[in-house]
Each structure stands twice: as structure tokens, then as C-alpha cells.
Design a protein around this motif. Structure first.
Motif, PDB file in Angstrom:
ATOM      1  N   TYR B  33      -8.646  -2.140  -7.087  1.00  0.00           N
ATOM      2  CA  TYR B  33      -9.094  -2.330  -5.717  1.00  0.00           C
ATOM      3  C   TYR B  33      -8.208  -1.559  -4.746  1.00  0.00           C
ATOM      4  O   TYR B  33      -7.013  -1.427  -4.964  1.00  0.00           O
ATOM      5  N   TYR B  35      -7.356  -2.003  -0.612  1.00  0.00           N
ATOM      6  CA  TYR B  35      -7.504  -2.794   0.608  1.00  0.00           C
ATOM      7  C   TYR B  35      -6.704  -2.122   1.717  1.00  0.00           C
ATOM      8  O   TYR B  35      -5.767  -1.362   1.468  1.00  0.00           O
ATOM      9  N   GLN B  37      -4.690  -3.151   5.419  1.00  0.00           N
ATOM     10  CA  GLN B  37      -4.198  -4.263   6.233  1.00  0.00           C
ATOM     11  C   GLN B  37      -3.568  -3.708   7.499  1.00  0.00           C
ATOM     12  O   GLN B  37      -2.537  -3.031   7.444  1.00  0.00           O
ATOM     13  N   LEU B  43      -6.529  -8.823   4.839  1.00  0.00           N
ATOM     14  CA  LEU B  43      -6.824  -7.650   4.022  1.00  0.00           C
ATOM     15  C   LEU B  43      -8.300  -7.286   4.139  1.00  0.00           C
ATOM     16  O   LEU B  43      -9.176  -8.121   3.939  1.00  0.00           O
ATOM     17  N   PHE B  45     -11.284  -5.204   2.575  1.00  0.00           N
ATOM     18  CA  PHE B  45     -11.714  -4.557   1.333  1.00  0.00           C
ATOM     19  C   PHE B  45     -12.228  -3.150   1.621  1.00  0.00           C
ATOM     20  O   PHE B  45     -13.000  -2.943   2.559  1.00  0.00           O
ATOM     21  N   LEU B  91      -3.168  -1.105   0.459  1.00  0.00           N
ATOM     22  CA  LEU B  91      -2.721  -1.836  -0.728  1.00  0.00           C
ATOM     23  C   LEU B  91      -3.678  -1.604  -1.885  1.00  0.00           C
ATOM     24  O   LEU B  91      -4.894  -1.596  -1.705  1.00  0.00           O
TER      25      LEU B  91
END
Lengths: 113, 112
Positions: B33, B35, B37, B43, B45, B91
Motif C-alpha cells: 500500500y 498512503y 499523510q 492517512l 489511501f 507511507l
């Protein structure tokens, strides 16, 4: 959009007290997970509760799940200054492409000495 | 490796330039994944890779964002013509096709 909304947004308590954070979500889930984040960087997985479970414990952590109300709570007992961090719930939904993890907005916990 | 590795850890770029962010997942993890922020936020997506399936790109905010995952391992997130609103921590997380994800430490992107 956020699947999970957390309450409160910020929480300040004294060391030794219990901290309770709540999470509400919108759709059916496979499981719900709680993560901790220090200093706005990587997240650490704390605990996972499956949709057919109602309560789970791990050390000083207790998680409950109420699928009828689409809500979960995270309780940290006997808090310590080192518990100061942001806590996020995340819902895991099984889609056609696999598991999809969507995060809530987070609760900032401050534990004071 | 033992964990999810992201590079660079910090990146400052000028508005309009392209950037590439790299994620090395845990060896053998099939799910990956990305993400984003923003400061003090949750977070968001961006994109999800699962094995050989077509990626779920539904979270990419614009066509300036793209991601690849080569050989089912390393992933690169590319942002073209960066804008100031792209400034955030990016992230990456991976898992072994199931619940419980391991996150990297993130890349802090600052667009000036």
C-alpha cells in the motif's frame, strides 16, 4: 473519504489513568485494526479484532467491537508517558482485489507525568 | 529485509519538478500500500498492489500521481510536476496477503 472517525480527536490524561478512544465506521468489515504512530512517521500495528469477535486483550490494551453499531473502542490501562502518541483505527474490507485498509482520523493521546 | 524500507527519508523539491519515492517491502509480502499523510491528519489511501492483480488506483488524487511495482517487490511512487499541496509524509506498508500490515518510516516530501 475516511472510513473511520475517531473520538476524541485529542486526549490528555495523567500517568496511571486509563485512556479510552472510540472509532466509528460506515461499511461492513472483515476486521478492525488499531495502530500507533509516533512523531508523524511510521505506524506500528497494535491489535486486530475480527468481525466475529467482541473483545480482545493484549497486555494493557483492550479492544471492543460492536458490529451492530459499527463502532470500536481501544482502552489503554495504567497509562504511561511513553504511551503518548497518535492512535488510529483502520478497517479492513475484503474487496474483489483483496483486502483494503482504510484509516480513521486518529486520536492524539498525551500522557502527562 | 527485516522491515519495510522507504527512501529517501526526506525530500525537498522545487514546485514543478518530478519526484520518485521508493518502497522496499518485506521479502515475500504480496500486498503493498501507499498512503499519504498531511500534517496532523489521518492517512489517505493512494494505491494498493496485491500479487499479480491489477492495482487499486482509486485513491490517487490526480493523473500527476502514478505507481509501479516491479517483479512483485519494490514499488515506486512518482509525482510529476509537483505542487505545494503535495507536501506530506508518504507511507508504504506491506503484508503477506492478510491482515496486519508493516509500515515503513515514510518519506517526508516538501515542495517549495
Amino acid at each position: 473519504s475516511q472510513q473511520g472517525e475517531e473520538d476524541p480527536q485529542a486526549l490528555s490524561i495523567q500517568e496511571g489513568e486509563n485512556a479510552t478512544m472510540n472509532c466509528s465506521y460506515k461499511t461492513s468489515i472483515n476486521n478492525l485494526q488499531w495502530y500507533r504512530q509516533n512523531s508523524g512517521r511510521g505506524l506500528v500495528h497494535l491489535i486486530l479484532i475480527r468481525s466475529n469477535e467482541r473483545e480482545k486483550h493484549s497486555g494493557r490494551l483492550r479492544v471492543t467491537l460492536d458490529t451492530s453499531k459499527k463502532s470500536s473502542s481501544l482502552l489503554i490501562t495504567a497509562s504511561r508517558a511513553a504511551d503518548t502518541a497518535s492512535y488510529f483505527c483502520a478497517t479492513d474490507v475484503l474487496t474483489g482485489g483483496g483486502n483494503k485498509l482504510t484509516f480513521g482520523t486518529g486520536t492524539q493521546l498525551k500522557v502527562e507525568l | 529485509g527485516a522491515g519495510v524500507s522507504q527512501s529517501p527519508s526526506n525530500k525537498v523539491t522545487e514546485k514543478g519538478k518530478d519526484v520518485e519515492l521508493r518502497c522496499d517491502p518485506i521479502s515475500g509480502h504480496t500486498a503493498l500500500y501507499w498512503y499519504r499523510q498531511s500534517l496532523g491528519q489521518g492517512l489517505e489511501f493512494l494505491i494498493y498492489f496485491q500479487g499479480n492483480s491489477a492495482p487499486d488506483k482509486s485513491g490517487l488524487p490526480s493523473d500527476r500521481f502514478s505507481a509501479e511495482r516491479t517483479g512483485g517487490s519494490v514499488s515506486t511512487l512518482t509525482i510529476q510536476r509537483t505542487q505545494q499541496e503535495d507536501s506530506a509524509v508518504y507511507l508504504c506498508a506491506s503484508s503477506l496477503s492478510g491482515p496486519g500490515y508493516t509500515f515503513g518510516s515514510g518519506t517526508r516530501l516538501t515542495v517549495v
